[in-house]
Motif scaffolding. Structure first.
Motif: not given
Length: 277
Positions: A178-182
């Protein structure tokens, strides 16, 4: 040895695929059952020698080792159903964190364990979290460890760190994806880079980061020191993260533990209901 899998949802399927692709077991030794049969049939399409069972009782009669890859509120219903067919020389394993081995021992006289896998096991890597019941034999402890060593790093944990360990090992990939997608979305929104290129760069960066840590070239703190030159661009980015993240991860663990407590209460009620029937 015959291994029975009751439940072939997300984690059940990942566990099956990891065991088979690592050659920890052969398809002929695997028996599977799923309430929705087509999920089990899809696995058989990929591994044709798997045996699909319509009934979890019939599976239990044939297996030496049974994995309960089902939701916590269903676990004790199934446990009570198959218990008469589980002999003392067998082993039963749950893969869900709210169920502890001592609770399974209320239903089974055999060796029991809890093993929490990770989606990273699908890549034949990552950790699997082990907790053994009081009556689990040394032979079964060794057998389970050898089995999971083929596609993971088994780690024995105490009950008091079950949730946080699972948060890191099992939930962690979702949190960091999720953090990587953001991270990717921010790059696309603020610059001229396209999503495909940004995703490729970010994915390769994560793979490289994992290799650096795996091979022991750097620890997390020393890696930051190496990249973060005083007064440089990386330092500016770290400053933003430091300002904005604050206690985000503290709150994350607070939330997961709160939900875990709710799940534990539901599990206790489920035991009371099943034992009372």
């Amino acid at each position: 040895m015959k291994i029975g899998m009751i439940g072939t949802g997300n984690m059940g399927r990942i566990l099956v695929e990891a065991m088979l692709d690592s050659q920890a077991i052969s398809p002929k030794s695997l028996l599977i059952h799923n309430r929705t049969k087509n999920k089990a049939e899809k696995l058989k399409e990929a591994y044709t020698d798997i045996a699909v069972y319509d009934d979890c009782i019939e599976l239990a009669k044939e297996a030496n080792l049974v994995f309960l890859c089902i939701k916590p509120h269903d676990t004790f219903t199934v446990a009570k159903e198959i218990a008469p067919y589980i002999t003392k020389d067998m082993c039963v394993v749950t893969i869900t964190s709210p169920i502890n081995p001592e609770q399974l021992e209320l239903f089974f006289d055999c060796s029991v364990a809890r093993i929490i896998p990770s989606i990273t096991n699908r890549a034949l890597s990552g950790v699997s979290l082990f907790s053994f019941g009081n009556r689990c034999s040394e032979e079964w402890k060794k057998t389970l460890s050898i089995l999971f060593e083929k596609f993971s790093t088994p780690l024995i944990i105490e009950n008091n760190i079950t949730r946080v360990s699972s948060d890191i090992v099992s939930c962690g990939p979702a949190f960091f994806s999720y953090l990587t997608q953001r991270f990717i979305d921010g790059a696309v929104e603020e610059t001229d880079i396209d999503s495909i290129t940004a995703t490729k760069l970010a994915s390769e960066m994560l793979i490289g980061l994992g290799e650096l840590l795996k091979k022991g070239y750097y620890t997390l703190p020393t890696l930051q020191e190496k990249v973060c030159v005083k007064g440089g661009i990386t330092g500016e980015g770290i400053n933003i993260l430091d300002q904005k993240l604050g206690n985000t991860f503290n709150r994350l663990f607070q939330a997961t533990h709160h939900k875990f407590e709710e799940d534990l209460d539901k599990v206790k009620k489920s035991i009371f209901i099943e034992k009372g029937r």
